[in-house]
Design a protein around this motif. Structure first.
Motif, short mmCIF file in Angstrom:
data_model
loop_
_atom_site.label_atom_id
_atom_site.label_comp_id
_atom_site.label_asym_id
_atom_site.label_seq_id
_atom_site.Cartn_x
_atom_site.Cartn_y
_atom_site.Cartn_z
N THR A 138 0.84 -1.21 0.00
CA THR A 138 0.00 0.00 0.00
C THR A 138 0.87 1.25 0.00
O THR A 138 0.60 2.22 -0.73
N LEU A 139 1.94 1.23 0.80
CA LEU A 139 2.84 2.39 0.86
C LEU A 139 3.60 2.56 -0.45
O LEU A 139 3.90 3.69 -0.85
N TYR A 140 3.92 1.46 -1.12
CA TYR A 140 4.54 1.56 -2.45
C TYR A 140 3.64 2.35 -3.39
O TYR A 140 4.10 3.23 -4.13
N ILE A 141 2.36 2.00 -3.40
CA ILE A 141 1.41 2.67 -4.31
C ILE A 141 1.31 4.16 -3.99
O ILE A 141 1.42 5.02 -4.88
N ILE A 142 1.13 4.48 -2.70
CA ILE A 142 0.97 5.88 -2.30
C ILE A 142 2.24 6.68 -2.57
O ILE A 142 2.21 7.79 -3.11
N GLY A 143 3.40 6.10 -2.20
CA GLY A 143 4.66 6.80 -2.39
C GLY A 143 4.97 7.06 -3.86
O GLY A 143 5.45 8.15 -4.22
N ALA A 144 4.70 6.09 -4.72
CA ALA A 144 4.96 6.27 -6.15
C ALA A 144 4.07 7.35 -6.74
O ALA A 144 4.51 8.16 -7.58
N LEU A 145 2.80 7.39 -6.31
CA LEU A 145 1.88 8.43 -6.80
C LEU A 145 2.35 9.82 -6.38
O LEU A 145 2.37 10.75 -7.19
N ILE A 146 2.73 9.97 -5.12
CA ILE A 146 3.19 11.28 -4.64
C ILE A 146 4.43 11.72 -5.39
O ILE A 146 4.54 12.88 -5.82
N THR A 147 5.37 10.80 -5.57
CA THR A 147 6.62 11.14 -6.25
C THR A 147 6.38 11.53 -7.70
O THR A 147 6.91 12.54 -8.19
N ALA A 148 5.57 10.77 -8.40
CA ALA A 148 5.34 11.02 -9.83
C ALA A 148 4.60 12.33 -10.06
O ALA A 148 4.80 12.99 -11.09
N LEU A 149 3.75 12.72 -9.11
CA LEU A 149 2.94 13.94 -9.28
C LEU A 149 3.51 15.13 -8.53
O LEU A 149 2.87 16.19 -8.50
N ALA A 150 4.69 15.01 -7.94
CA ALA A 150 5.26 16.06 -7.08
C ALA A 150 5.38 17.39 -7.82
O ALA A 150 6.04 17.46 -8.86
N PRO A 151 4.78 18.47 -7.27
CA PRO A 151 4.88 19.78 -7.92
C PRO A 151 6.14 20.55 -7.56
O PRO A 151 6.49 21.52 -8.22
#
Length: 512
Positions: A138-151
């Motif tokens: 679950t943390l993999y999914i959340i962390g990857a989303l935050i990183t990829a969309l980081a402004p």
């Protein structure tokens, strides 16, 4: 251990007594007191028994995906660090990162893994191996989303930390789950094969990086690619049962619904081995209960016990191996492979990342060799041989930067030698040893400390490499790693035992 039967008219047999009775042994107290050696003999005689390799695939595969995602982060970060610093390709206004800021991005997941290791120490035995892996996916999914969309830079670092917490939990729980569910005959193969998945992840990361490094904002796509694999891991761990040994540990610690835990352990063991309950109960499960039947009334391990007796010895061995695994320069070579290759003459971003793919293939081949021979040759010979090669390669890198800068192929050869020797030794054997040597009652906490040491050393070397390279120069830095590698070889020769061909219980009883 089970208590005596108080009412001969209505005997109430314990779970362990019922298992022993199915093997044709008396369930009386006198026989239980003397059953240890005969049972060990029976278990030894059963080592030639058939076991299903097909049934072992899924209990290995889904936890190993967590290792693949860890490796992918290493490979993708190698390309992402090049993309992030490019004025044309980063797609940001904050591309001009200092060496410290770049170190924070690169090592962000490692610091997150440190946090995950601390969390694992406190909650792992409560959660169990399976639920810990569900949380990590679950943390993999959340962390990857935050990183990829980081402004901006700050959000990027937060995403790296969250993903890293998932790494810390995975690298704590996955080796334990695989070790506790794998047949003894192929335990070394499967845990070492998990290292193959880490290398596959690196290779995938290097490949995706080389394909996307020329895209504007390519680093975002590199990190987002891990999301589908994280979802597969999440679904797979929901399907798998809990570790039978963890369920038995819960039963032994007198938690509520003790009998339920024991019955669940048998059912989980049956599902993992792919056989009916009646066959497993009579043919396999006594192997797992050789020593556990004498620990039924053990209480939950205290914090102090982790640093005493058998666990202290295991800590010295395990923490020493994973510490040297990192401070011999491994994070620098892996995370900064593309950067090192650029200094060796591969100046284009795409060119350096594609040469990194060659490193990934070599790592995969070397790891495959280790996987095939680890249960035949043993752990110690692979460690000693591989670390010797690491020493040679590090001094070759030092020689290149100090004396031979006009001969760039020396750096390439040294890198290839380093990664191949690392994958024959520290790469698979480090994780294998720490999953084997800790006593069951202390395995969760002991392994969490070893993982904490691993990622602590990893974070230190990863973060310090870039500033130290500017301060001392790459040649002196790699020479320092070479000296540390010599110390690691001495440590291995003196302290590391051979564990091939032994059950987890025998390692605890005979080696520690």
């Amino acid at each position: 251990m089970a208590s005596e039967v108080s009412d001969p008219e209505q005997p109430k047999l314990s779970f362990f007594e019922r298992i022993l009775k199915k093997d044709g042994r008396s369930s009386s107290q006198d026989d239980m007191d003397g059953a240890r050696e005969p049972l060990v003999t029976v278990v030894a005689d059963r080592r030639a028994e058939d076991y299903s390799r097909c049934a072992a695939i899924l209990p290995f595969l889904f936890p190993a995906l967590g290792g693949l995602l860890y490796g992918y982060d290493i490979g993708a970060t190698s390309g992402a660090s090049v993309s992030l610093e490019s004025a044309e390709l980063s797609g940001t206004t904050w591309y001009n990162l200092s060496s410290i800021e770049l170190g924070v991005v690169v090592s962000g997941s490692v610091y997150g893994a440190l946090i995950g290791s601390i969390v694992a120490f406190n909650v792992a035995d409560f959660l169990g191996r399976r639920r810990e892996l569900i949380v990590s996916s679950t943390l993999y999914i959340i962390g990857a989303l935050i990183t990829a969309l980081a402004p901006d830079f700050a959000i990027l670092v937060i995403g790296r930390l969250v993903y890293g917490v998932g790494i810390g939990l995975t690298m704590h729980a996955a080796p334990m789950y695989i070790a506790e569910t794998a047949p003894m005959q192929i335990r070394g193969l499967l845990i070492s094969l998990k290292e193959c998945f880490i290398v596959l992840g690196m290779l995938l990361g290097y490949t995706i990086g080389s394909l996307e490094v020329d895209l504007v904002g390519g680093w975002r796509y590199m990190y987002a690619t891990s999301i589908p694999l994280s979802i597969i891991m999440f679904i797979g761990m929901l399907w798998l049962p809990a570790s039978p040994r963890w369920l038995l540990l819960c039963a032994m610690q007198n938690r509520d619904n003790t009998e339920e835990f024991k019955n669940r352990a048998v059912c989980a063991f049956c599902k993992i081995r792919g056989q009916p309950i009646d066959i497993v109960a009579s043919e396999h499960i006594s192997e797992m209960l050789v020593d556990l039947s004498f620990m039924e009334e053990e209480k939950q391990a205290s914090f102090r016990e982790v640093f005493q007796g058998k666990c202290l010895k295991a800590l010295i061995i395990g923490c020493g191996v994973v510490f040297f695994q990192q401070v011999t320069g491994q994070p620098s070579v892996l995370y900064y492979a593309a950067t090192i290759l650029q200094t060796a003459g591969f100046t284009a971003a795409s060119e350096s990342t594609r040469v990194s793919i060659l490193l990934g293939f070599l790592k995969l081949i070397a790891t495959g060799v280790a996987v095939l021979v680890v249960d035949k040759v043993g752990r110690r010979p692979l460690l000693i041989t591989g670390v010797t090669g690491i020493i040679v390669s590090l001094f070759m890198l030092a020689g290149y930067y100090l004396l031979l800068k006009d001969i760039p192929f020396v750096a390439v050869i040294a890198l290839l030698l380093y990664v191949s020797c690392y994958q024959l030794s520290f790469g698979p054997i480090g994780w294998l040893l720490i999953s084997e040597i800790f006593p069951l009652r202390l395995r969760g906490r002991g392994l969490s400390i070893a993982v904490l040491v691993n990622f602590g050393a990893n974070a230190l070397v990863t973060f310090a490499f870039s500033p130290l390279r500017e301060l001392l120069g790459a040649g002196i830095l790699f020479a320092g790693f070479g000296v540390i590698a010599i110390l690691s070889l001495i440590f291995i020769i003196i302290y590391v035992p051979e564990t091939k061909g032994l059950t987890l219980e025998e390692i605890e009883a005979k080696i520690l």
